[in-house]
Design a protein around this motif. Structure first.
Motif, PDB file in Angstrom:
ATOM      1  N   GLU A   1      15.117  18.427 -22.363  1.00  0.00           N
ATOM      2  CA  GLU A   1      15.656  19.268 -21.296  1.00  0.00           C
ATOM      3  C   GLU A   1      14.873  19.175 -19.995  1.00  0.00           C
ATOM      4  O   GLU A   1      15.300  19.717 -18.971  1.00  0.00           O
ATOM      5  CB  GLU A   1      15.675  20.742 -21.749  1.00  0.00           C
ATOM      6  CG  GLU A   1      16.582  21.033 -22.924  1.00  0.00           C
ATOM      7  CD  GLU A   1      15.924  20.732 -24.261  1.00  0.00           C
ATOM      8  OE1 GLU A   1      14.696  20.444 -24.247  1.00  0.00           O
ATOM      9  OE2 GLU A   1      16.613  20.768 -25.286  1.00  0.00           O
ATOM     10  N   TRP A   2      13.724  18.507 -20.012  1.00  0.00           N
ATOM     11  CA  TRP A   2      12.798  18.567 -18.881  1.00  0.00           C
ATOM     12  C   TRP A   2      13.450  18.133 -17.570  1.00  0.00           C
ATOM     13  O   TRP A   2      13.334  18.795 -16.549  1.00  0.00           O
ATOM     14  CB  TRP A   2      11.570  17.701 -19.195  1.00  0.00           C
ATOM     15  CG  TRP A   2      10.512  17.751 -18.139  1.00  0.00           C
ATOM     16  CD1 TRP A   2      10.178  18.835 -17.385  1.00  0.00           C
ATOM     17  CD2 TRP A   2       9.669  16.673 -17.729  1.00  0.00           C
ATOM     18  NE1 TRP A   2       9.154  18.506 -16.533  1.00  0.00           N
ATOM     19  CE2 TRP A   2       8.815  17.199 -16.717  1.00  0.00           C
ATOM     20  CE3 TRP A   2       9.526  15.349 -18.119  1.00  0.00           C
ATOM     21  CZ2 TRP A   2       7.859  16.417 -16.084  1.00  0.00           C
ATOM     22  CZ3 TRP A   2       8.563  14.580 -17.494  1.00  0.00           C
ATOM     23  CH2 TRP A   2       7.737  15.104 -16.498  1.00  0.00           C
ATOM     24  N   LEU A   3      14.158  17.007 -17.568  1.00  0.00           N
ATOM     25  CA  LEU A   3      14.766  16.471 -16.347  1.00  0.00           C
ATOM     26  C   LEU A   3      16.265  16.698 -16.283  1.00  0.00           C
ATOM     27  O   LEU A   3      16.949  16.124 -15.425  1.00  0.00           O
ATOM     28  CB  LEU A   3      14.454  14.970 -16.233  1.00  0.00           C
ATOM     29  CG  LEU A   3      12.969  14.604 -16.162  1.00  0.00           C
ATOM     30  CD1 LEU A   3      12.792  13.103 -16.073  1.00  0.00           C
ATOM     31  CD2 LEU A   3      12.286  15.290 -14.985  1.00  0.00           C
ATOM     32  N   GLY A   4      16.796  17.509 -17.167  1.00  0.00           N
ATOM     33  CA  GLY A   4      18.207  17.844 -17.148  1.00  0.00           C
ATOM     34  C   GLY A   4      19.074  16.817 -17.861  1.00  0.00           C
ATOM     35  O   GLY A   4      18.574  15.921 -18.564  1.00  0.00           O
ATOM     36  N   TYR A   5      20.392  16.954 -17.662  1.00  0.00           N
ATOM     37  CA  TYR A   5      21.371  16.105 -18.337  1.00  0.00           C
ATOM     38  C   TYR A   5      22.362  15.566 -17.310  1.00  0.00           C
ATOM     39  O   TYR A   5      22.554  16.146 -16.248  1.00  0.00           O
ATOM     40  CB  TYR A   5      22.113  16.896 -19.422  1.00  0.00           C
ATOM     41  CG  TYR A   5      21.234  17.284 -20.592  1.00  0.00           C
ATOM     42  CD1 TYR A   5      21.208  16.526 -21.755  1.00  0.00           C
ATOM     43  CD2 TYR A   5      20.423  18.412 -20.527  1.00  0.00           C
ATOM     44  CE1 TYR A   5      20.402  16.880 -22.827  1.00  0.00           C
ATOM     45  CE2 TYR A   5      19.615  18.777 -21.590  1.00  0.00           C
ATOM     46  CZ  TYR A   5      19.604  17.997 -22.732  1.00  0.00           C
ATOM     47  OH  TYR A   5      18.797  18.343 -23.792  1.00  0.00           O
ATOM     48  N   ASP A   6      23.005  14.450 -17.662  1.00  0.00           N
ATOM     49  CA  ASP A   6      23.958  13.830 -16.736  1.00  0.00           C
ATOM     50  C   ASP A   6      25.374  14.300 -17.029  1.00  0.00           C
ATOM     51  O   ASP A   6      25.601  15.223 -17.826  1.00  0.00           O
ATOM     52  CB  ASP A   6      23.842  12.306 -16.792  1.00  0.00           C
ATOM     53  CG  ASP A   6      24.184  11.743 -18.168  1.00  0.00           C
ATOM     54  OD1 ASP A   6      24.673  12.503 -19.036  1.00  0.00           O
ATOM     55  OD2 ASP A   6      23.961  10.532 -18.373  1.00  0.00           O
ATOM     56  N   ALA A   7      26.368  13.644 -16.421  1.00  0.00           N
ATOM     57  CA  ALA A   7      27.765  14.064 -16.556  1.00  0.00           C
ATOM     58  C   ALA A   7      28.322  13.808 -17.942  1.00  0.00           C
ATOM     59  O   ALA A   7      29.402  14.327 -18.268  1.00  0.00           O
ATOM     60  CB  ALA A   7      28.615  13.343 -15.513  1.00  0.00           C
ATOM     61  N   GLN A   8      27.653  13.030 -18.768  1.00  0.00           N
ATOM     62  CA  GLN A   8      28.091  12.803 -20.136  1.00  0.00           C
ATOM     63  C   GLN A   8      27.246  13.575 -21.147  1.00  0.00           C
ATOM     64  O   GLN A   8      27.335  13.328 -22.354  1.00  0.00           O
ATOM     65  CB  GLN A   8      28.045  11.305 -20.456  1.00  0.00           C
ATOM     66  CG  GLN A   8      28.953  10.474 -19.558  1.00  0.00           C
ATOM     67  CD  GLN A   8      28.962   9.013 -19.943  1.00  0.00           C
ATOM     68  OE1 GLN A   8      28.914   8.670 -21.111  1.00  0.00           O
ATOM     69  NE2 GLN A   8      29.033   8.143 -18.939  1.00  0.00           N
ATOM     70  N   GLY A   9      26.426  14.476 -20.656  1.00  0.00           N
ATOM     71  CA  GLY A   9      25.610  15.296 -21.544  1.00  0.00           C
ATOM     72  C   GLY A   9      24.433  14.555 -22.153  1.00  0.00           C
ATOM     73  O   GLY A   9      23.898  14.981 -23.181  1.00  0.00           O
ATOM     74  N   ARG A  10      23.986  13.474 -21.542  1.00  0.00           N
ATOM     75  CA  ARG A  10      22.850  12.699 -22.059  1.00  0.00           C
ATOM     76  C   ARG A  10      21.559  13.128 -21.363  1.00  0.00           C
ATOM     77  O   ARG A  10      21.560  13.459 -20.175  1.00  0.00           O
ATOM     78  CB  ARG A  10      23.090  11.209 -21.851  1.00  0.00           C
ATOM     79  CG  ARG A  10      24.348  10.686 -22.529  1.00  0.00           C
ATOM     80  CD  ARG A  10      24.644   9.246 -22.146  1.00  0.00           C
ATOM     81  NE  ARG A  10      24.848   9.098 -20.707  1.00  0.00           N
ATOM     82  CZ  ARG A  10      25.282   7.989 -20.121  1.00  0.00           C
ATOM     83  NH1 ARG A  10      25.585   6.930 -20.876  1.00  0.00           N
ATOM     84  NH2 ARG A  10      25.440   7.922 -18.813  1.00  0.00           N
ATOM     85  N   SER A  11      20.480  13.097 -22.107  1.00  0.00           N
ATOM     86  CA  SER A  11      19.190  13.502 -21.568  1.00  0.00           C
ATOM     87  C   SER A  11      18.709  12.498 -20.519  1.00  0.00           C
ATOM     88  O   SER A  11      18.536  11.303 -20.816  1.00  0.00           O
ATOM     89  CB  SER A  11      18.158  13.603 -22.697  1.00  0.00           C
ATOM     90  OG  SER A  11      16.862  13.762 -22.172  1.00  0.00           O
ATOM     91  N   ILE A  12      18.474  12.971 -19.301  1.00  0.00           N
ATOM     92  CA  ILE A  12      17.988  12.077 -18.234  1.00  0.00           C
ATOM     93  C   ILE A  12      16.563  11.631 -18.539  1.00  0.00           C
ATOM     94  O   ILE A  12      16.192  10.480 -18.250  1.00  0.00           O
ATOM     95  CB  ILE A  12      18.076  12.789 -16.877  1.00  0.00           C
ATOM     96  CG1 ILE A  12      19.546  13.063 -16.533  1.00  0.00           C
ATOM     97  CG2 ILE A  12      17.413  11.957 -15.782  1.00  0.00           C
ATOM     98  CD1 ILE A  12      19.740  13.792 -15.223  1.00  0.00           C
ATOM     99  N   TYR A  13      15.767  12.498 -19.121  1.00  0.00           N
ATOM    100  CA  TYR A  13      14.392  12.109 -19.465  1.00  0.00           C
ATOM    101  C   TYR A  13      14.390  10.958 -20.465  1.00  0.00           C
ATOM    102  O   TYR A  13      13.647   9.978 -20.306  1.00  0.00           O
ATOM    103  CB  TYR A  13      13.646  13.313 -20.043  1.00  0.00           C
ATOM    104  CG  TYR A  13      12.281  12.987 -20.581  1.00  0.00           C
ATOM    105  CD1 TYR A  13      11.248  12.613 -19.731  1.00  0.00           C
ATOM    106  CD2 TYR A  13      12.025  13.037 -21.949  1.00  0.00           C
ATOM    107  CE1 TYR A  13       9.989  12.305 -20.219  1.00  0.00           C
ATOM    108  CE2 TYR A  13      10.769  12.734 -22.455  1.00  0.00           C
ATOM    109  CZ  TYR A  13       9.760  12.364 -21.577  1.00  0.00           C
ATOM    110  OH  TYR A  13       8.522  12.039 -22.066  1.00  0.00           O
ATOM    111  N   ALA A  14      15.238  11.052 -21.491  1.00  0.00           N
ATOM    112  CA  ALA A  14      15.300   9.978 -22.491  1.00  0.00           C
ATOM    113  C   ALA A  14      15.803   8.680 -21.854  1.00  0.00           C
ATOM    114  O   ALA A  14      15.309   7.588 -22.166  1.00  0.00           O
ATOM    115  CB  ALA A  14      16.210  10.389 -23.647  1.00  0.00           C
ATOM    116  N   ARG A  15      16.741   8.771 -20.940  1.00  0.00           N
ATOM    117  CA  ARG A  15      17.272   7.562 -20.289  1.00  0.00           C
ATOM    118  C   ARG A  15      16.250   6.955 -19.327  1.00  0.00           C
ATOM    119  O   ARG A  15      16.205   5.740 -19.161  1.00  0.00           O
ATOM    120  CB  ARG A  15      18.584   7.892 -19.564  1.00  0.00           C
ATOM    121  CG  ARG A  15      19.709   8.260 -20.520  1.00  0.00           C
ATOM    122  CD  ARG A  15      21.041   8.360 -19.806  1.00  0.00           C
ATOM    123  NE  ARG A  15      21.501   7.080 -19.278  1.00  0.00           N
ATOM    124  CZ  ARG A  15      22.093   6.137 -20.003  1.00  0.00           C
ATOM    125  NH1 ARG A  15      22.301   6.318 -21.296  1.00  0.00           N
ATOM    126  NH2 ARG A  15      22.492   5.018 -19.430  1.00  0.00           N
TER     127      ARG A  15
END
Length: 324
Positions: A103-117
């Motif tokens: 959750e640290w960097l939020g999520y994108d329009a497809q609900g994917r973790s931005i931090y993980a990406r």
């Protein structure tokens, strides 16, 4: 009164130790009579300067961190970069109190973790940058070394080939080449960029070799009957490679930016490979209501490119005696 002949005092000849003490030669003594170590080479002097350069230290730490992220992304996150949850995480804002979590960097329009990406996207960008740099350094360095050392008709032919490739627009040419492939992997993108990006290294190598081959030690090796291969490997290449290393280090950041640009335009790496350029492209439509989707991967691209440029500048300053 008898003539008295005055004896003229003639000083004893100086011994090698006395000469060392007087001149401060780096052998048995210095000007103060103390011992002095063996004289450092260009590379030893460069490393001595680099260790004391804050620019080098900061860029090296960032690059090591990026390399670790690329090789072992599981050390930073266990969340899948492809797993989306639209029901619960659609464009969710960053939770800055949840450090290094999904959750640290939020999520994108497809609900994917931005931090993980961001973590997993480092592998594609760094791999392309390193692979292209190695390929253009090997191929462009070989072409430049042959053209600079042999000269004559060999230099004329290789230089005309170099001019033809240098006249092609880099990104536009890469787009044309990559558009031929339906599926574009990391290695296809790297080969396409290397196919068009070797000219700068070739020019730098050619100029450095032309300067180096006129040195006395190269002429002495020729006079002693050394073969062409031995002269190139043992005498020319080690003394001509310094500017090539500087240009290659700075260019590495440019290749990472080129990969991100191609992925942003939809002609770079194909899904499901995670790429910062693709994430920037996906986030451009959400700039007004969720700017973090675009800004975070864009910042990662900028920091990575800046780190390699800073490293190249530090290496250039350390290897160029005129800048000391």
């Amino acid at each position: 009164m008898s003539d008295v002949t005055q004896a003229t005092h003639v000083p004893a000849p100086a011994t090698p130790v006395d000469l060392d003490k007087a001149a401060g030669t780096p052998g048995t003594g210095n000007g103060d009579g103390g011992p002095v170590g063996k004289p450092r080479s260009l590379w030893s002097d460069a490393w001595h300067d680099l260790r004391r350069n804050p620019l080098f230290v900061i860029s090296a730490v960032l690059i090591v961190l990026l390399l670790v992220m690329s090789v072992w992304p599981g050390l930073f996150t266990s969340t899948s970069p492809r797993r989306g949850d639209l029901a619960n995480h659609y464009l969710q804002a960053p939770q800055l109190t949840h450090f290094f979590s999904a959750e640290w960097l939020g999520y994108d329009a497809q609900g994917r973790s931005i931090y993980a990406r961001v973590i997993h996207g480092a592998r594609a960008s760094v791999t392309v940058g390193v692979a292209v740099t190695l390929l253009v350094t090997l191929f462009g360095g070989l072409i430049g070394m042959l053209a600079g050392y042999f000269g004559g008709w060999i230099d004329s032919i290789l230089s005309r080939i170099l001019d033809m490739f240098a006249g092609l627009p880099f990104l536009l040419g890469a787009m044309v080449v990559l558009n031929v492939f339906d599926v574009r992997t990391v290695w296809i993108v790297a080969l396409a960029l290397a196919f068009l990006g070797w000219t700068q290294i070739a020019r730098v190598t050619r100029g450095s070799v032309i300067t180096t081959k006129q040195s006395d030690y190269v002429q002495a090796a020729k006079a002693l009957g050394a073969g062409t291969g031995r002269i190139l490997v043992r005498h020319v290449l080690p003394n001509a490679i310094a500017p090539v290393i500087v240009v290659a280090t700075i260019a590495l950041g440019g290749y990472i930016a080129a990969e991100a640009s191609l992925s942003f335009l939809g002609i770079g790496i194909s899904p499901p490979t995670v790429s910062w350029g693709m994430d920037v492209s996906d986030g451009k439509d959400q700039l007004r209501n969720a700017p973090h989707v675009l800004l975070i991967p864009a910042v990662m691209v900028s920091v990575t490119v800046l780190a390699f440029i800073m490293l190249g500048d530090a290496v250039r300053n350390a290897l160029d005696p005129k800048l000391r």
